[in-house]
Write an enzyme that holds these catalytic residues in place. Sequence first.
Site, PDB file in Angstrom:
ATOM      1  N   ASP A  89     -10.513  -5.266  -0.408  1.00 19.54           N
ATOM      2  CA  ASP A  89      -9.423  -4.793   0.463  1.00 19.54           C
ATOM      3  C   ASP A  89      -9.976  -3.980   1.638  1.00 19.54           C
ATOM      4  OD1 ASP A  89      -7.060  -3.818   1.497  1.00 19.54           O
ATOM      5  OD2 ASP A  89      -6.493  -2.655  -0.282  1.00 19.54           O
TER       6      ASP A  89
ATOM      7  N   ASP B 247       0.836  -1.204   0.000  1.00 21.57           N
ATOM      8  CA  ASP B 247       0.000   0.000   0.000  1.00 21.57           C
ATOM      9  C   ASP B 247       0.869   1.252   0.000  1.00 21.57           C
ATOM     10  OD1 ASP B 247      -2.796  -1.033   0.326  1.00 21.57           O
ATOM     11  OD2 ASP B 247      -1.859  -2.009   2.051  1.00 21.57           O
TER      12      ASP B 247
HETATM   13  C1  DX5 Z   1      -6.078   0.376   3.483  1.00 22.46           C
HETATM   14  C2  DX5 Z   1      -5.187  -0.563   2.683  1.00 22.46           C
HETATM   15  C3  DX5 Z   1      -5.341  -1.978   3.017  1.00 22.46           C
HETATM   16  C4  DX5 Z   1      -4.989  -2.307   4.455  1.00 22.46           C
HETATM   17  C5  DX5 Z   1      -5.764  -3.519   4.854  1.00 22.46           C
HETATM   18  O1  DX5 Z   1      -6.050   1.614   2.929  1.00 22.46           O
HETATM   19  O2  DX5 Z   1      -5.464  -0.411   1.314  1.00 22.46           O
HETATM   20  O3  DX5 Z   1      -4.618  -2.804   2.112  1.00 22.46           O
HETATM   21  O4  DX5 Z   1      -3.623  -2.568   4.638  1.00 22.46           O
HETATM   22  O5  DX5 Z   1      -5.598  -3.722   6.211  1.00 22.46           O
HETATM   23  P1  DX5 Z   1      -6.717  -4.433   7.082  1.00 22.46           P
HETATM   24  O6  DX5 Z   1      -6.865  -5.817   6.541  1.00 22.46           O
HETATM   25  O7  DX5 Z   1      -6.149  -4.393   8.468  1.00 22.46           O
HETATM   26  O8  DX5 Z   1      -7.975  -3.630   6.939  1.00 22.46           O
HETATM   27 ZN    ZN Z   2      -4.559  -1.914  -0.127  1.00 24.66          ZN
END
Ligand code: DX5
Ligand code: ZN
Length: 217
Positions: free
Chosen positions: A175, A35
């Site tokens: 996601d 990310d």
């Molecule tokens: C949020 C990101 C995600 C995040 C997901 O903006 O795009 O990829 O890392 O993390 P979790 O699974 O903890 O929501």
């Molecule tokens: Zn992401």
Amino acid sequence: MKKIIAPSLLSANLAFLYRDIEMLNESEADWFHLDVMDLSFVSNISFGFSFIQYVKKYTSKPIDVHLMILNPELYIKKFKESGADHIHIHYEACFHLNKTIFLIKKYGLKVGVAINPHTPIFLLQDIINDIDFVLLMSVNPGFSGQVFIDHTYDKIKDIKNLILKKNSTALIEVDGGINLKNSYFLFKSGADILVSGSTIFSNSDPKNIIRKLKEIC
Ligand code: DX5
Ligand code: ZN
């Protein structure tokens, strides 16, 4: 198609990054989800080119880069050189989405369009045949560990209908806020790929969580 699990390194312990990369290499995880944030499109900043280069050096699994940045078209070449295999750009961050999609393809990369929870699916109708993935945000982008938005299930069904109607081959990647409970319903609704950060990395046995997510597929 076999379902895909893409752990997000945003939740990894950066003090032990190499250990976490090795853990994912040994696990049943399919991709590494990275990310990238710019403190403008989202109110957070994460990591950039050198981080991606480092991860690429220590894994042979595909690098799935999620760009939460404005003007992504300016940096596609750099992300390719850093080791990205897939690049997701946000619908909301691109003035010239079609042009940027084809720029990413020109570099031989797979391309996804990410959409925020408030963005309606019909806006994808004119690009659905040009992309490899729709990255559906099930939280507002910017942070890991947020609560999953239930409306996501309806949106997956809408994307699936659009894909079928247009005869597209795009895969649906979801996601944010994904855990062992909702992953079953997400796959059942039509998701092909699940990204998961905190559910995996906050557990004392992350490989086991990845195994369980794969079993749900
Ligand atoms: C949020 C990101 C995600 C995040 C997901 O903006 O795009 O990829 O890392 O993390 P979790 O699974 O903890 O929501
Ligand atoms: Zn992401």
